[in-house]
Design an enzyme around this catalytic site. Structure first.
Site, mmCIF file in Angstrom:
data_model
loop_
_atom_site.group_PDB
_atom_site.id
_atom_site.type_symbol
_atom_site.label_atom_id
_atom_site.label_comp_id
_atom_site.label_asym_id
_atom_site.label_seq_id
_atom_site.Cartn_x
_atom_site.Cartn_y
_atom_site.Cartn_z
ATOM 1 N N LYS A 22 12.174 -49.062 -16.181
ATOM 2 C CA LYS A 22 12.635 -49.587 -17.486
ATOM 3 C C LYS A 22 11.460 -50.117 -18.289
ATOM 4 C CE LYS A 22 14.372 -53.946 -17.583
ATOM 5 N NZ LYS A 22 13.692 -54.900 -18.496
ATOM 6 N N ASN A 23 10.620 -50.918 -17.639
ATOM 7 C CA ASN A 23 9.567 -51.601 -18.399
ATOM 8 C C ASN A 23 8.398 -50.692 -18.758
ATOM 9 O OD1 ASN A 23 11.130 -53.826 -18.382
ATOM 10 N ND2 ASN A 23 9.970 -54.951 -16.819
ATOM 11 N N ARG A 92 15.042 -57.828 -26.739
ATOM 12 C CA ARG A 92 13.729 -58.372 -27.080
ATOM 13 C C ARG A 92 12.663 -57.295 -27.259
ATOM 14 N NH1 ARG A 92 10.938 -62.809 -26.750
ATOM 15 N NH2 ARG A 92 9.136 -61.604 -26.136
ATOM 16 N N CYS A 116 15.296 -66.663 -24.510
ATOM 17 C CA CYS A 116 16.351 -66.047 -23.719
ATOM 18 C C CYS A 116 16.539 -66.854 -22.453
ATOM 19 C CB CYS A 116 16.045 -64.592 -23.417
ATOM 20 S SG CYS A 116 14.728 -64.412 -22.253
ATOM 21 N N ARG A 121 9.745 -67.338 -24.430
ATOM 22 C CA ARG A 121 9.266 -65.995 -24.746
ATOM 23 C C ARG A 121 8.680 -65.892 -26.153
ATOM 24 N NH1 ARG A 121 12.710 -61.575 -21.528
ATOM 25 N NH2 ARG A 121 10.650 -60.682 -21.383
ATOM 26 N N ASP A 124 3.441 -65.195 -30.215
ATOM 27 C CA ASP A 124 2.202 -65.513 -30.931
ATOM 28 C C ASP A 124 1.070 -64.551 -30.581
ATOM 29 O OD1 ASP A 124 2.531 -66.789 -28.415
ATOM 30 O OD2 ASP A 124 0.743 -67.990 -28.780
ATOM 31 N N LEU A 125 0.995 -64.124 -29.324
ATOM 32 C CA LEU A 125 -0.110 -63.236 -28.923
ATOM 33 C C LEU A 125 0.041 -61.855 -29.560
ATOM 34 C CD1 LEU A 125 -0.272 -64.274 -25.145
ATOM 35 C CD2 LEU A 125 -1.874 -64.928 -26.941
ATOM 36 N N ASP A 309 9.421 -60.790 -11.761
ATOM 37 C CA ASP A 309 10.657 -59.998 -11.724
ATOM 38 C C ASP A 309 11.203 -59.808 -10.308
ATOM 39 O OD1 ASP A 309 10.492 -59.779 -14.441
ATOM 40 O OD2 ASP A 309 9.793 -57.700 -14.463
ATOM 41 N N VAL A 331 5.186 -67.910 -14.486
ATOM 42 C CA VAL A 331 5.139 -67.034 -15.666
ATOM 43 C C VAL A 331 6.163 -67.459 -16.728
ATOM 44 C CG1 VAL A 331 5.338 -64.653 -16.484
ATOM 45 C CG2 VAL A 331 4.254 -65.118 -14.284
ATOM 46 N N ARG A 401 21.392 -53.851 -17.465
ATOM 47 C CA ARG A 401 20.236 -53.720 -18.346
ATOM 48 C C ARG A 401 19.043 -53.144 -17.585
ATOM 49 N NH1 ARG A 401 18.506 -58.916 -20.034
ATOM 50 N NH2 ARG A 401 16.830 -57.614 -20.784
HETATM 51 N N1 EPU Z 1 3.857 -65.296 -23.922
HETATM 52 C C1 EPU Z 1 3.358 -66.099 -24.931
HETATM 53 N N2 EPU Z 1 3.055 -65.520 -26.138
HETATM 54 C C2 EPU Z 1 3.240 -64.195 -26.375
HETATM 55 C C3 EPU Z 1 3.748 -63.385 -25.339
HETATM 56 C C4 EPU Z 1 4.051 -63.967 -24.116
HETATM 57 O O1 EPU Z 1 3.194 -67.306 -24.762
HETATM 58 O O2 EPU Z 1 2.960 -63.741 -27.477
HETATM 59 C C5 EPU Z 1 4.221 -65.911 -22.634
HETATM 60 C C6 EPU Z 1 5.734 -65.785 -22.405
HETATM 61 O O3 EPU Z 1 6.454 -66.827 -23.049
HETATM 62 C C7 EPU Z 1 5.839 -65.820 -20.905
HETATM 63 C C8 EPU Z 1 4.534 -65.160 -20.444
HETATM 64 O O4 EPU Z 1 3.661 -65.181 -21.583
HETATM 65 O O5 EPU Z 1 5.878 -67.142 -20.454
HETATM 66 C C9 EPU Z 1 4.711 -63.733 -19.948
HETATM 67 O O6 EPU Z 1 5.211 -62.915 -20.966
HETATM 68 P P1 EPU Z 1 4.824 -61.379 -21.121
HETATM 69 O O7 EPU Z 1 4.522 -61.141 -22.563
HETATM 70 O O8 EPU Z 1 3.827 -60.975 -20.106
HETATM 71 O O9 EPU Z 1 6.205 -60.699 -20.767
HETATM 72 P P2 EPU Z 1 7.048 -59.684 -21.630
HETATM 73 O O10 EPU Z 1 6.181 -58.614 -22.156
HETATM 74 O O11 EPU Z 1 7.915 -60.412 -22.581
HETATM 75 C C10 EPU Z 1 7.481 -58.121 -19.577
HETATM 76 C C11 EPU Z 1 8.692 -57.529 -18.925
HETATM 77 C C12 EPU Z 1 9.464 -58.627 -18.221
HETATM 78 C C13 EPU Z 1 8.550 -59.274 -17.188
HETATM 79 C C14 EPU Z 1 7.267 -59.792 -17.868
HETATM 80 C C15 EPU Z 1 6.262 -60.362 -16.901
HETATM 81 C C16 EPU Z 1 9.209 -55.665 -20.354
HETATM 82 C C17 EPU Z 1 10.138 -55.032 -21.298
HETATM 83 N N3 EPU Z 1 9.523 -56.883 -19.926
HETATM 84 O O12 EPU Z 1 7.988 -59.074 -20.522
HETATM 85 O O13 EPU Z 1 10.547 -58.002 -17.563
HETATM 86 O O14 EPU Z 1 9.203 -60.325 -16.550
HETATM 87 O O15 EPU Z 1 6.649 -58.718 -18.601
HETATM 88 O O16 EPU Z 1 5.905 -59.429 -15.952
HETATM 89 O O17 EPU Z 1 8.213 -55.073 -19.958
HETATM 90 C C18 EPU Z 1 12.637 -57.887 -16.492
HETATM 91 O O18 EPU Z 1 12.463 -56.663 -16.369
HETATM 92 O O19 EPU Z 1 13.550 -58.524 -15.893
HETATM 93 C C19 EPU Z 1 11.739 -58.648 -17.364
HETATM 94 C C20 EPU Z 1 12.051 -59.853 -17.843
#
Ligand code: EPU
Length: 420
Positions: A22-23, A92, A116, A121, A124-125, A309, A331, A401
């Site tokens: 999925k990811n 998201r 969520c 989540r 900003d990055l 995850d 995380v 999902r």
């Molecule tokens: N974060 C920030 N600022 C940003 C982006 C992220 O502070 O701009 C923080 C988040 O708040 C969080 C941490 O960084 O605390 C990690 O977030 P990341 O951006 O790495 O995660 P994501 O891209 O939102 C993906 C997966 C998630 C998985 C995480 C971590 C997808 C679609 N989702 O989310 O998958 O948990 O990476 O590995 O790729 C799941 O499949 O159940 C799931 C939640």
């Protein structure tokens, strides 16, 4: 409202192929906005989140046809770069469309995704990365509008190796003018898969999977092959979930299509609880022990650290291990929602901020519980497999999902699980 009903006590036995990731599939589908030729993406799992992404691509005007696990992008041209608010709210990951739409068409409007069940989540990055590439960004009433005639390559340092931000920047930079370096990017296997996809459609990305990614921007992404075919990697979290199930139920299961390297941290924890893990090329066999040992410490971290995850599933296993185990979630801020549900099944867990202390009990008891998010739901399925009596899981849509036909998958391995 659909429910899963599980009668615990059966040990998982047999072999299985897991569906595509999925990811990995979500950002690759978003990146299909960038293609200039017809393109077929295979290994795309049939999940609610994937449907949501395909609906967004169609709503933008792209011609997309889904056939089993294949998604055909017949025409990637969009008629609007406004991502509809109601579709944005469904998932998201729609935030992934910012990078490619901005890079190819010079503007994009999305609504801000909310927090969520697992944490705030932030994005900003993502936004800072796009700004560094030259985008101007304004936010009004929850809508984010980005514009840039042509993005320019830049050096971008990420304070945290965010998976989504790395992907968004990679997609945007692949059509920017000049070279972009991402320093401290996420190194997850899904990042490598996205880079491979972008390279297959005519982009040039080097270093994905390392601590520095270089993206050479192109004005047009065209492979000159006429029709692009790309296959998404298998889902390491689905594989990991089944592996934990095998360990917990004293089972014997072979996952036929998993990359053991991508699951190293999970394999190491399974060995610590006493499971035997046999690796052959792309297959992983897990033989569960009679009695599970505790794990002194699990800390979730960006790849190659232990995946957040897989944290709920590991916790579910440790509820019946001998002794007290400790899990630190580093995380996401709120990824312990499954604890309350596991307590209903007789688990003994204390939470102190981002630490969970899990004291193993002899047996869990079947109960009515609720999936509060995707992986929390998966952990309850695993708990149900070993609980005494019947477990009913509500809000199954969360599980749908990320797991295609979860009941079919576990039933194939001998579990007593049905959807009602
Ligand atoms: N974060 C920030 N600022 C940003 C982006 C992220 O502070 O701009 C923080 C988040 O708040 C969080 C941490 O960084 O605390 C990690 O977030 P990341 O951006 O790495 O995660 P994501 O891209 O939102 C993906 C997966 C998630 C998985 C995480 C971590 C997808 C679609 N989702 O989310 O998958 O948990 O990476 O590995 O790729 C799941 O499949 O159940 C799931 C939640």
């Amino acid at each position: 409202m659909e429910r899963l009903v599980i009668r615990g006590g059966n040990s998982l036995q047999g072999s299985l192929r897991v569906h595509g990731s999925k990811n990995a599939a979500l950002p690759i589908l978003a990146a299909s906005v960038l293609v200039d030729e017809p393109c077929t993406i295979s290994g795309v799992p049939n999940l609610l989140d994937i449907q949501a992404m395909i609906n967004i691509l169609k709503s933008l005007g792209m011609e997309v046809v889904q056939e089993n696990d294949r998604v055909n992008i017949l025409n990637a041209k969009v008629s609007t770069t406004n991502v509809p608010d109601e579709l944005m709210r469904k998932m998201r990951s729609s935030i992934f469309l910012m990078g490619p739409l901005l890079a190819k068409y010079g503007s994009v409007t999305v609504s801000r995704p909310g927090g969520c069940a697992i944490g705030s989540r932030r994005i900003d990055l993502h936004l800072n990365g796009l700004k560094a590439l030259g985008a101007s960004i304004i936010e009004v009433n929850g809508f984010i509008h980005c514009e840039a005639k042509r993005l320019r390559g830049a050096d971008i340092y990420l304070d945290f190796p965010s998976v989504g931000a790395t992907e968004n920047i990679m997609m945007a930079a692949s059509m920017a003018e000049g070279v972009t370096e991402i320093i401290n990017p996420a190194r997850e296997p899904e990042i490598i898969d996205l880079a491979n996809f972008i390279n297959s459609i005519g982009g040039r990305i080097e270093g994905a999977g390392t601590d520095r990614i270089t993206i050479y921007g192109k004005s047009k992404l065209n492979s000159n092959q006429g029709h692009i075919h790309y296959e998404v990697i298998s889902d390491r979290i689905v594989a990991g979930t089944i592996m934990v199930g095998a360990a917990m139920t004293n089972g014997d299961v072979i996952i036929e299509n998993a990359n053991p390297v991508y699951l190293s941290s999970v394999i190491s924890k399974l060995k610590q609880v006493g499971a035997e893990v046999i690796i052959k090329d792309h297959s992983i066999r897990v033989i569960g022990p009679k009695e599970l040992d505790k794990i002194d410490r699990i800390v979730t971290a960006p790849y190659p650290g232990f995946p957040t995850d897989m944290q709920p599933q590991l916790m579910s296993m440790l509820t019946i291990a001998k002794g007290t185990s400790i899990i630190k979630e580093s995380v996401f801020e709120e990824r312990f929602k499954h604890v309350e549900q596991l307590l209903r099944m007789g688990a003994k867990i204390n939470v102190d901020l981002n630490l969970a202390f899990i004291r193993g009990v002899e047996r869990l008891q079947g109960s009515t519980v609720k999936a509060t998010d995707l992986r929390a739901g998966a952990s309850l399925v695993l708990a149900g497999l070993v609980a005494e009596g019947e477990t009913e899981i509500e809000s199954v849509y969360h599980i749908d999902r990320g797991y295609e036909n979860i009941e079919g998958m576990f039933r194939k391995l001998g579990a007593d699980i049905t959807r009602k």
